[in-house]
Design an enzyme around this catalytic site. Structure first.
Site, PDB file in Angstrom:
ATOM      1  N   ARG A 152      31.961  19.346  32.515  1.00 10.28           N
ATOM      2  CA  ARG A 152      32.240  18.166  33.341  1.00 10.28           C
ATOM      3  C   ARG A 152      31.340  16.987  32.999  1.00 10.28           C
ATOM      4  NH1 ARG A 152      34.083  19.033  38.344  1.00 10.28           N
ATOM      5  NH2 ARG A 152      34.259  16.770  38.384  1.00 10.28           N
TER       6      ARG A 152
ATOM      7  N   GLU B 138      41.885  45.214  50.349  1.00 15.39           N
ATOM      8  CA  GLU B 138      42.921  46.240  50.181  1.00 15.39           C
ATOM      9  C   GLU B 138      42.584  47.186  49.039  1.00 15.39           C
ATOM     10  OE1 GLU B 138      46.880  44.528  50.459  1.00 15.39           O
ATOM     11  OE2 GLU B 138      46.372  43.557  52.367  1.00 15.39           O
TER      12      GLU B 138
HETATM   13  O1  LIG Z   1      36.363  22.867  36.324  1.00 17.74           O
HETATM   14  C1  LIG Z   1      36.861  23.948  36.617  1.00 17.74           C
HETATM   15  C2  LIG Z   1      37.498  24.757  35.650  1.00 17.74           C
HETATM   16  C3  LIG Z   1      38.059  25.937  36.039  1.00 17.74           C
HETATM   17  N1  LIG Z   1      37.988  26.319  37.337  1.00 17.74           N
HETATM   18  C4  LIG Z   1      37.368  25.561  38.268  1.00 17.74           C
HETATM   19  O2  LIG Z   1      37.340  25.932  39.452  1.00 17.74           O
HETATM   20  N2  LIG Z   1      36.826  24.391  37.890  1.00 17.74           N
END
Ligand SMILES: O=c1cc[nH]c(=O)[nH]1
Ligand SMILES: O=P(O)(O)O[C@H]1O[C@H](CO)[C@@H](O)[C@H]1O
Length: 257
Positions: free
Chosen positions: A227, A84
């Site tokens: 992570r 859009e």
């Molecule tokens: O670990 C994460 C942090 C922010 N956004 C995501 O998609 N994953």
């Protein structure tokens, strides 16, 4: 080609060409709350419209209008915002998001500039078949890299895994069920081995659809978790990380006007 006239509203965003004042560059965060914060760092910030996840503001850089419009989370709503905005004359899209790093050497607070995304989404396949790359525009990427340098940010440039889901697709086990489907078991390890930097949820759709339609798109994200070390972000760090990546995206937008 769309025949959108100056006063007609597009389907979802509640925007018209007249409201955009000739803006050809859009900054597209995921979070609707981020739109205002971005616009307020530009000259003459104005709220435009707020519908569903799409919160739009206008600002000015060097006397030219820049539109800010949130995409919401994920590919389907991102594809609507981009389509859009393109109907209204936007040709350059800069996504600024948050992200989870998966490489141990990347720190919370660093910024990641995506050159290409692993297409773990669904929406991008509605624009181009599987072998087609989710690749960022070269000018957008170089503008983001230069802006990050000018702000003295620690930036990493490379590949992002862009997933439709936050939990199974990013192989999270700290969930209600505590499990992920076979398809995703070990997937984080695989992406790490393939030098993927991070996970987020919109760049696969954004980069594929823009490349396929001849539009420019770039992507920057602030790292809010690593992570390999933790699953949950710290609110204060998140704020600083957002501020840093937003300052960089605005500087990059200035060079793409
Ligand atoms: O670990 C994460 C942090 C922010 N956004 C995501 O998609 N994953
Ligand atoms: O901070 P935003 O831009 O929303 O980006 C990231 O954060 C959301 C998940 O928490 C997803 O949209 C992901 O891509």
């Amino acid at each position: 080609m769309s025949q959108t006239d100056i006063k007609s509203e597009v389907f979802h965003l509640g925007l018209t060409k007249a409201m955009l004042k000739g803006a050809t560059v859009a900054i597209v965060p995921g979070d609707p709350g981020r739109s205002q914060r971005i616009a307020e760092l530009m000259h003459n910030p104005q709220p435009l419209a707020s519908h569903r996840e799409f919160n739009s503001w206008l600002g000015e850089l060097d006397g030219k209008a820049v539109v800010v419009c949130s995409t919401g989370i994920g590919g389907p709503s991102t594809s609507i915002a981009v389509e859009e905005l393109a109907q209204l004359g936007v040709r350059t899209f800069l996504r600024v998001g948050t992200t989870g790093a998966i490489q141990p050497h990347i720190n919370v607070g660093d910024v990641l500039i995506t050159t290409g995304s692993v297409r773990l989404d669904g929406a991008s396949y509605h624009f181009a078949p599987a072998p087609y790359p989710a690749v960022a525009d070269f000018d957008c990427t170089t503008a983001l890299v230069a802006a990050a340098k000018s702000k003295r940010a620690t930036a990493h440039v490379g590949i992002t895994a862009s997933s439709d889901t936050f939990y199974p697709g990013q192989e999270r086990y700290d969930t209600y069920s505590g499990r992920v489907n076979k398809e995703w078991e070990g997937s984080m390890k695989q992406w790490q081995a393939l030098h993927v930097m991070n996970y987020e949820m919109e760049s696969a759709t954004l980069l594929t659809m823009c490349a396929a339609m001849g539009l420019r798109a770039g992507m920057i994200a602030g790292v809010i978790v690593n992570r390999t070390q933790q699953e949950t972000p710290n609110a204060e760090t998140m704020k600083k990380t957002e501020n840093d990546s937003v300052a960089i995206v605005i500087e990059a937008a200035r060079h793409l006007l």
